[in-house]
Design a protein around this motif. Structure first.
Motif, PDB file in Angstrom:
ATOM      1  N   ASP A 174       0.831  -1.209   0.000  1.00 20.94           N
ATOM      2  CA  ASP A 174       0.000   0.000   0.000  1.00 20.94           C
ATOM      3  C   ASP A 174       0.860   1.251   0.000  1.00 20.94           C
ATOM      4  N   ALA A 175       1.905   1.244   0.846  1.00 23.40           N
ATOM      5  CA  ALA A 175       2.787   2.409   0.917  1.00 23.40           C
ATOM      6  C   ALA A 175       3.465   2.662  -0.424  1.00 23.40           C
ATOM      7  N   ALA A 176       3.876   1.586  -1.110  1.00 24.52           N
ATOM      8  CA  ALA A 176       4.530   1.732  -2.423  1.00 24.52           C
ATOM      9  C   ALA A 176       3.568   2.334  -3.443  1.00 24.52           C
ATOM     10  N   ALA A 212       0.887 -17.687   2.889  1.00 27.38           N
ATOM     11  CA  ALA A 212      -0.552 -17.657   2.594  1.00 27.38           C
ATOM     12  C   ALA A 212      -0.968 -18.505   1.394  1.00 27.38           C
ATOM     13  N   PRO A 213      -0.230 -18.488   0.271  1.00 27.82           N
ATOM     14  CA  PRO A 213      -0.692 -19.289  -0.874  1.00 27.82           C
ATOM     15  C   PRO A 213      -0.683 -20.799  -0.625  1.00 27.82           C
ATOM     16  N   ALA A 236      -2.958 -11.355   3.818  1.00 30.13           N
ATOM     17  CA  ALA A 236      -3.368 -12.738   3.534  1.00 30.13           C
ATOM     18  C   ALA A 236      -4.657 -12.750   2.720  1.00 30.13           C
ATOM     19  N   GLU A 237      -5.610 -11.907   3.098  1.00 32.53           N
ATOM     20  CA  GLU A 237      -6.888 -11.844   2.370  1.00 32.53           C
ATOM     21  C   GLU A 237      -6.679 -11.369   0.934  1.00 32.53           C
ATOM     22  N   ARG A 238      -5.775 -10.408   0.765  1.00 26.63           N
ATOM     23  CA  ARG A 238      -5.482  -9.902  -0.580  1.00 26.63           C
ATOM     24  C   ARG A 238      -4.886 -11.001  -1.470  1.00 26.63           C
ATOM     25  N   LEU A 239      -4.189 -11.925  -0.832  1.00 26.78           N
ATOM     26  CA  LEU A 239      -3.600 -13.048  -1.568  1.00 26.78           C
ATOM     27  C   LEU A 239      -4.607 -14.180  -1.781  1.00 26.78           C
TER      28      LEU A 239
END
Length: 327
Positions: A174-176, A212-213, A236-239
């Motif tokens: 997000d920061a990037a 996570a995957p 984790a949810e984003r993945l």
């Protein structure tokens, strides 16, 4: 009926970072040296168990310095404080120990240095978080908070010298993304020589990206107020992996794990290992068969304590670290 979890996978690294270790030790040493009560401005770190444990030992957590009696010992939390809070504490004559994480202090020093050179600042962070309030409070004006890429378009700096700083516990991705928007609008913005997001935040997020995957769900041990713990759950949810954040083993719900074969477990940088062990024990009760530690970064960072609390010097710490590295 219990779930049958073939494998519980533990992220590496997870749990306490050096800044959290240091902050808790400052309060404990102050209690040992000066006796209770020791006053702490804001929660020393964002973890319910840690705060309740220190409260039981004699720490009193306050938000306003007016709540602290004259001559008392006061500890600033790991998140850092504004210049106004520092000045008020000095005026009131408290015996102050600063538990601000050194990586947050680094950001404060950079802001002060560049402000003297005429820079204004964009700060990437979450409104209302004590670290953000502390960093923005290093200046009386000329620092603009952005929480997302849309906010960048609303920034109207007075001059053309602009630098960017970041809350240390943000999502790296997000920061990037927000930084890219800042650079697109302000191509000459000055970036830190080294990113402000701390090593522990980065390492824990990297471990979740690997873990996570390969699992059916991720459990994050951390309190609701913990920024870095929330970012682990979101990552984790984003993945694409269901993720649950728990303050303690009591928060685990058996239905989360029905039909799952592999569960991942991590902990935010302010979550103590005792909570992780209790969650592991509860997951075993719920049917976890095997527990496996992932390979990952081994952290050996240590920060010295403030003078007056019996800490060794930085030189001694570095010398001790070098000898243990060569063992």
């Amino acid at each position: 009926m219990s779930a049958v979890i073939d494998e519980l996978v533990l992220a590496e690294p997870r749990g306490f970072c050096a800044g959290v270790d240091r902050a808790i030790e400052i309060v404990e040493r102050a209690l040992a040296k000066f006796g209770s009560p020791i006053y702490v401005r804001h929660e020393i770190v964002h973890n319910t168990y840690v705060v309740n444990d220190l409260r039981a030992k004699g720490a009193i957590f306050i938000e306003e310095l007016a709540e602290v009696p004259p001559g008392a010992t006061l500890v600033f939390s790991a998140h850092g404080v504004s210049q106004a809070v520092r000045e008020e504490a000095e005026r009131r004559g408290f015996n102050v120990f600063d538990a601000t994480c050194p990586l947050v202090t680094k950001v404060h020093v950079e802001v002060a240095k560049l402000a003297r050179e005429g820079y204004e600042f964009i700060m990437i962070g979450h409104k209302g978080h004590p670290e953000v309030e502390g960093t923005m409070g290093q200046l009386s004006s000329g620092i603009y908070l952005v929480e997302d890429a849309e906010d960048v378009h609303r920034v109207q700096p007075r001059g053309d010298k602009l630098a960017v700083v970041t809350q240390t516990t943000l999502s790296v991705d997000d920061a990037a993304e927000i930084l890219a928007a800042v650079k697109q609008r302000f191509p000459h913005v000055r970036e830190p020589k080294k990113q402000d997001i701390c090593y522990a935040t980065q390492n824990r997020q990297d471990a979740v990206k690997v873990m996570a995957p390969g699992v059916d769900a991720v459990v994050v041990v951390g309190s609701p107020t913990s920024s870095n713990s929330n970012r682990l759950r979101e990552l984790a949810e984003r993945l694409g992996t269901p993720a649950y954040m728990v303050d303690s083993a009591d928060d685990l719900k058996p239905e989360w794990f029905e039909g799952l074969r592999r569960v991942g477990l991590t902990a935010g940088a302010s979550a103590p290992d005792i909570l992780v062990q209790q969650v592991i024990a509860r997951l075993r009760e719920l049917g976890a068969v095997a527990v496996r530690n992932m390979d990952g970064v081994k952290e050996a960072v240590r920060f010295p304590l403030p003078r007056g609390l019996g800490d060794r010097s930085m030189a001694e710490l570095e010398s001790s670290s070098s000898s243990s590295d060569s063992d």
